[in-house]
Design an enzyme around this catalytic site. Structure first.
Site, PDB file in Angstrom:
ATOM      1  N   HIS A  64      39.709  77.949 120.930  1.00  0.00           N
ATOM      2  CA  HIS A  64      38.873  79.149 120.810  1.00  0.00           C
ATOM      3  C   HIS A  64      39.636  80.122 119.912  1.00  0.00           C
ATOM      4  CE1 HIS A  64      36.422  78.006 124.423  1.00  0.00           C
ATOM      5  NE2 HIS A  64      37.560  77.447 124.796  1.00  0.00           N
ATOM      6  N   PHE A  65      39.127  80.384 118.709  1.00  0.00           N
ATOM      7  CA  PHE A  65      39.855  81.237 117.750  1.00  0.00           C
ATOM      8  C   PHE A  65      39.233  82.630 117.593  1.00  0.00           C
ATOM      9  CE2 PHE A  65      42.383  77.808 115.157  1.00  0.00           C
ATOM     10  CZ  PHE A  65      43.226  77.630 116.241  1.00  0.00           C
ATOM     11  N   ARG A  66      38.155  82.941 118.347  1.00  0.00           N
ATOM     12  CA  ARG A  66      37.685  84.331 118.588  1.00  0.00           C
ATOM     13  C   ARG A  66      37.065  85.068 117.427  1.00  0.00           C
ATOM     14  NH1 ARG A  66      37.746  83.000 123.746  1.00  0.00           N
ATOM     15  NH2 ARG A  66      39.735  83.193 124.806  1.00  0.00           N
ATOM     16  N   LYS A 149      28.226  72.006 121.667  1.00  0.00           N
ATOM     17  CA  LYS A 149      29.010  72.317 122.874  1.00  0.00           C
ATOM     18  C   LYS A 149      28.075  73.004 123.862  1.00  0.00           C
ATOM     19  CE  LYS A 149      32.145  74.058 125.774  1.00  0.00           C
ATOM     20  NZ  LYS A 149      33.292  74.902 125.519  1.00  0.00           N
ATOM     21  N   HIS A 234      38.172  69.134 129.294  1.00  0.00           N
ATOM     22  CA  HIS A 234      39.166  69.551 130.291  1.00  0.00           C
ATOM     23  C   HIS A 234      38.866  69.084 131.732  1.00  0.00           C
ATOM     24  CE1 HIS A 234      36.154  72.660 130.389  1.00  0.00           C
ATOM     25  NE2 HIS A 234      36.704  73.422 129.489  1.00  0.00           N
ATOM     26  N   ASP A 305      42.422  73.543 124.642  1.00  0.00           N
ATOM     27  CA  ASP A 305      41.614  74.649 125.163  1.00  0.00           C
ATOM     28  C   ASP A 305      42.310  75.987 124.891  1.00  0.00           C
ATOM     29  OD1 ASP A 305      39.556  76.038 126.296  1.00  0.00           O
ATOM     30  OD2 ASP A 305      40.003  75.476 128.365  1.00  0.00           O
ATOM     31  N   HIS A 309      43.936  85.446 125.254  1.00  0.00           N
ATOM     32  CA  HIS A 309      43.552  86.778 125.721  1.00  0.00           C
ATOM     33  C   HIS A 309      44.818  87.623 125.619  1.00  0.00           C
ATOM     34  CE1 HIS A 309      39.700  85.365 127.255  1.00  0.00           C
ATOM     35  NE2 HIS A 309      40.329  84.361 127.848  1.00  0.00           N
ATOM     36  N   GLY A 324      41.713  81.826 130.752  1.00  0.00           N
ATOM     37  CA  GLY A 324      42.128  81.101 129.564  1.00  0.00           C
ATOM     38  C   GLY A 324      43.557  81.414 129.191  1.00  0.00           C
TER      39      GLY A 324
HETATM   40  O1  DOR Z   1      39.563  79.346 130.653  1.00  0.00           O
HETATM   41  C1  DOR Z   1      38.731  79.262 129.759  1.00  0.00           C
HETATM   42  N1  DOR Z   1      38.724  80.112 128.729  1.00  0.00           N
HETATM   43  N2  DOR Z   1      37.802  78.302 129.824  1.00  0.00           N
HETATM   44  C2  DOR Z   1      36.740  78.291 128.996  1.00  0.00           C
HETATM   45  O2  DOR Z   1      35.873  77.479 129.166  1.00  0.00           O
HETATM   46  C3  DOR Z   1      36.597  79.321 127.947  1.00  0.00           C
HETATM   47  C4  DOR Z   1      37.911  79.887 127.594  1.00  0.00           C
HETATM   48  C5  DOR Z   1      37.810  81.140 126.752  1.00  0.00           C
HETATM   49  O3  DOR Z   1      37.085  81.119 125.746  1.00  0.00           O
HETATM   50  O4  DOR Z   1      38.446  82.137 127.085  1.00  0.00           O
END
Ligand code: DOR
Length: 443
Positions: A64-66, A149, A234, A305, A309, A324
């Site tokens: 996840h690169f936001r 997805k 996962h 994954d 954050h 996450g």
């Molecule tokens: O823990 C997680 N964080 N699981 C996910 O499915 C999404 C991810 C996130 O994008 O923060």
């Protein structure tokens, strides 16, 4: 006359479909041009990599690169810098950005932001919703798309398909292998009262093994009815691993280095909310079954994954904290440490991180060290002893759940189509391009 290459690697042990052995590799125009003893060959540049191992470039199929929308956590450039610093040469990025990647315009926007700005190659998953279900068959085949997805349970962002009829409709419509976050939304809602304020260890009680199992059971039933392949992201429970082992004709399986390495209750005691992710870190009984699945070949790929954050967000009191943890940079060293500890072979690591992604997603021209394939290499020092530190992390979030961990095995270089994206901890030029797929080759 001897062949001339752009780049020549000399003296390494190559690990590929041929086993492991000493060989040189000649690279021309970004592709592998020759493998073998190339002592007399001429090259614009020769790299002596004696003592190191050259692996096929590691492909991380879940990050996840936001970007766009959540760039205070990460962006495509910083996420990809983190990837190559960790020896990863290509990533598949997830759609829960802002806006979510649910349309052709949003996908094209990500591809254009990423091209030439990311350090590694990339593809983007398209998020499934009830509203775009009719368009997914077209969206999944667009340039830069890794496939669809689907979140069966809610996580970060608002992507969710939690009703059986819509899920069945989507499975009927698409043709590529789609990726699923399998946690049962109704059960998650019913069990919210299990969250204990300030206690992140209650995360695994709230999102319990049954919630994951129920969703995976439903997914397998609907996939079989629709005659479709599915990729379960996962996988975190013993029960799902046993179930998936009985459905290998249609189901592929991902596990994360976190679920293989961190376990409850210690992870929550040591890391607090930094250990909070979806699906949760669980106890050793589950972890052992994940290793069983890995050893028995039930597991197809490792995905990090990578879900950055900020520490400020993680410093709130559970359950106000986001789920996450970052992981794209630590996948290679954490797993090489497991290789050195005898938990998996180096050949199996290569299978999980290059041949596995290639086989599942039909990647065109990557995933093997073979003539004609892209010159993507993860070059590692299997004997290097290092300590993983927050200060090493190139992700904008600036932390890792593995800080302080001593590991044996370290990424020395990330070569992307013959370009040095990372060498000995220094970044090269960003030159990332879309990964291509056999089922959707761009004209
Ligand atoms: O823990 C997680 N964080 N699981 C996910 O499915 C999404 C991810 C996130 O994008 O923060």
């Amino acid at each position: 006359m001897a062949e001339t290459y752009d780049l020549l690697f000399q003296g390494a042990t190559i690990v590929n479909q041929d086993g492991a052995g000493l060989a040189d590799i000649g690279v021309k125009d970004g592709r592998i041009a020759a493998i073998g003893p190339l002592g007399k060959a001429k090259a614009a540049e020769t790299m002596d990599v004696t003592g190191l191992h050259i692996l096929p470039g590691v492909i991380d199929t879940q990050v996840h690169f936001r970007e766009p929308g959540l760039e205070h956590k990460e962006d495509l450039q910083t996420g990809s810098a983190s990837a190559v610093l960790g020896g990863v040469t290509a990533v598949f990025e997830m759609p829960n950005t802002k806006p979510a990647t649910t349309s052709a315009a949003a996908l094209a926007d990500k591809v254009s932001r990423a091209t030439g700005r990311m350090y590694c190659d990339f593809a983007f998953f398209v998020g499934a919703t009830a509203d775009n279900s009719g368009a997914l068959a077209e969206l999944e085949r667009l340039p830069g798309a890794a496939g669809v997805k689907l979140f069966m349970g809610s996580s970060t962002g608002d992507l969710l398909v939690d009703d059986e009829a819509t899920l069945a409709r989507i499975l009927a419509a698409i043709s590529r292998r789609a990726a699923f976050h399998a946690e049962d939304e109704a059960r998650l809602k019913e069990r919210l009262f299990h969250q204990r304020e300030g206690d992140p260890s209650s995360h695994s009680e709230w999102r319990d093994p049954q919630a994951a199992l129920q969703a995976t059971e439903l997914l397998l039933r609907l996939a079989r009815e629709a005659g479709k392949r599915v990729h379960v992201l996962h996988v975190s429970t013993a029960e799902e691993m046993a179930l998936l082992a009985r459905h290998k004709d249609i189901a592929s399986v991902e596990v994360t280095p976190q679920h293989l390495t961190l376990a409850a209750p210690e992870a929550y005691a040591a890391l607090g909310t930094r250990a909070q992710m979806n699906p949760p870190i669980r106890d050793r009984v589950h972890q052992e079954k994940l290793w069983w699945g890995l050893k028995q070949g039930v597991v197809d790929v490792l995905g990090s994954d990578h879900a950055p954050h900020t520490l400020e967000e993680k410093a709130k009191a559970y359950p106000a904290t986001p789920s996450g943890m970052p992981g794209v940079q630590t996948l290679v060293p954490v797993m090489l440490d497991h290789v050195n500890a005898g938990r998996l072979s180096l050949a199996r690591f290569v299978d999980l991180t290059s041949a596995g992604p290639q086989r599942l997603f039909g990647i065109a021209g990557k995933g093997r060290i073979a003539v004609g394939y892209d010159a993507d290499f993860t070059i590692v020092d299997l004997k290097a002893k290092r300590v993983i530190e927050d200060t090493w992390i190139g992700s904008k979030c600036g932390w890792t759940p593995f800080a302080g961990r001593k590991v044996t095995g370290w990424p020395v270089g990330a070569i992307v189509r013959g370009r040095r994206a990372m060498w000995e901890g220094a970044l090269g030029e960003p030159g990332g391009a879309p990964v291509r797929f056999g089922e959707a080759l761009a004209k």
